[in-house]
Design an enzyme around this catalytic site. Structure first.
Site, mmCIF file in Angstrom:
data_model
loop_
_atom_site.group_PDB
_atom_site.id
_atom_site.type_symbol
_atom_site.label_atom_id
_atom_site.label_comp_id
_atom_site.label_asym_id
_atom_site.label_seq_id
_atom_site.Cartn_x
_atom_site.Cartn_y
_atom_site.Cartn_z
ATOM 1 N N ASP A 63 -9.328 66.800 -13.682
ATOM 2 C CA ASP A 63 -9.035 66.155 -12.404
ATOM 3 C C ASP A 63 -10.318 65.449 -11.978
ATOM 4 O O ASP A 63 -11.301 66.093 -11.625
ATOM 5 C CB ASP A 63 -8.624 67.210 -11.377
ATOM 6 C CG ASP A 63 -8.292 66.621 -10.009
ATOM 7 O OD1 ASP A 63 -8.633 65.449 -9.753
ATOM 8 O OD2 ASP A 63 -7.709 67.350 -9.184
ATOM 9 N N SER A 144 -8.619 45.942 -10.009
ATOM 10 C CA SER A 144 -7.358 45.388 -9.496
ATOM 11 C C SER A 144 -7.645 44.060 -8.813
ATOM 12 O O SER A 144 -8.751 43.827 -8.316
ATOM 13 C CB SER A 144 -6.730 46.362 -8.489
ATOM 14 O OG SER A 144 -5.634 45.765 -7.824
ATOM 15 N N TYR A 159 -6.628 51.765 -0.687
ATOM 16 C CA TYR A 159 -6.640 51.310 -2.078
ATOM 17 C C TYR A 159 -7.512 50.068 -2.276
ATOM 18 O O TYR A 159 -8.372 50.035 -3.154
ATOM 19 C CB TYR A 159 -5.218 51.047 -2.557
ATOM 20 C CG TYR A 159 -5.125 50.668 -4.012
ATOM 21 C CD1 TYR A 159 -5.257 51.621 -5.009
ATOM 22 C CD2 TYR A 159 -4.913 49.345 -4.401
ATOM 23 C CE1 TYR A 159 -5.178 51.278 -6.346
ATOM 24 C CE2 TYR A 159 -4.827 48.994 -5.727
ATOM 25 C CZ TYR A 159 -4.958 49.961 -6.707
ATOM 26 O OH TYR A 159 -4.880 49.611 -8.037
ATOM 27 N N LYS A 163 -10.996 49.603 -4.438
ATOM 28 C CA LYS A 163 -11.148 48.652 -5.540
ATOM 29 C C LYS A 163 -12.232 47.604 -5.248
ATOM 30 O O LYS A 163 -12.896 47.134 -6.176
ATOM 31 C CB LYS A 163 -9.795 47.986 -5.834
ATOM 32 C CG LYS A 163 -8.769 48.942 -6.418
ATOM 33 C CD LYS A 163 -9.265 49.590 -7.717
ATOM 34 C CE LYS A 163 -8.204 50.434 -8.382
ATOM 35 N NZ LYS A 163 -8.657 51.019 -9.669
#
Length: 243
Positions: A63, A144, A159, A163
């Protein structure tokens, strides 16, 4: 890719998403797939070309939001395979929440812990392994489009911020790797909308999509460049993407 035959690639988040574990193994590398769900990494063996290739894929439970898991995984690689030559930072999450949703602090922290801190800590351990063995290795971040522009979609929450951090970290690592006197490469690969599990269903319904295999091919391209060539940023969009 010939110079990487028999060399060791570590792929985080190998059980889902873009991964590239299969492509690297089929290209002749020994691949260690790190994932919380190791059984899904083991299942990838069924898609590999032959028995010899299947033997080159190893599944290790990890993890990446937990530093102790990362350290243990990289110790396993060193003790069993000698060290890391290529790292693919693929692990990432995009939870269904917003910045203003009450009581979601743990969820928001998880985005940064996995998408940013996990990437940084895995890169650190891989770099130390490469430098110690005088290996001109390669670190690849699956970034991304959202790391360069914030798309107008609900629930991207942390998010895009995570990124954007990866974009900045790529340049920081390039400078630090050089300052350490190495020729270790770092590459950011920034896909547009891709039909993987991470993408919300409502986005998939309205967007043209890349396939996971498209990004895996980009990984092979970047890693397979000559030793004097560094692909710093590679942006990939599906035809017709509107942001």
């Amino acid at each position: 890719m010939d110079r990487w035959t028999g060399k060791v690639a570590v792929v985080t988040g190998a059980s889902s998403g873009i991964g590239a574990a299969k492509s690297l193994a089929n290209a002749g590398m020994v691949v260690v797939g790190l994932a919380r769900r190791v059984e899904r990494v083991e299942a990838l063996r069924d898609d590999l070309e032959d028995d010899e290739t299947r033997k080159r894929l190893h599944a290790v439970k990890c993890d990446v939001s937990k530093e102790e898991d990362i350290l243990e995984a990289f110790r396993w690689v060193e003790e069993n395979l000698g060290g890391v030559d290529v790292l693919i930072n693929n692990a990432g999450v995009l939870p269904e929440t917003t910045l203003v949703t009450p009581g979601n602090t743990e969820v928001l922290r998880q985005v940064m812990d996995i998408n940013v801190m996990g990437l940084v800590l895995c890169s650190r351990e891989a770099f130390q392994s490469m430098k110690k063995r005088s290996v001109d290795g390669h670190v690849v971040h699956i970034n991304s489009i959202s790391g360069h522009v914030v798309p107008n979609f609900a629930k991207l929450n942390m998010y895009s911020a995570s990124k954007f951090a990866v974009t900045a970290l790529t340049e920081t690592m390039r400078r630090e790797f050089a300052a350490e006197g190495t020729k270790i490469k770092v590459t950011s690969i920034s896909p547009g909308a891709t039909g993987t599990d991470i993408l919300p269903p409502e986005v998939k319904e309205v967007m043209p999509l890349l396939e996971a295999e498209d990004i895996a091919e980009a990984v092979l391209y970047a890693v397979g460049t000559p030793a004097h060539v560094q692909v710093h940023e590679l942006t990939i969009k599906p035809i017709g993407e509107f942001y």
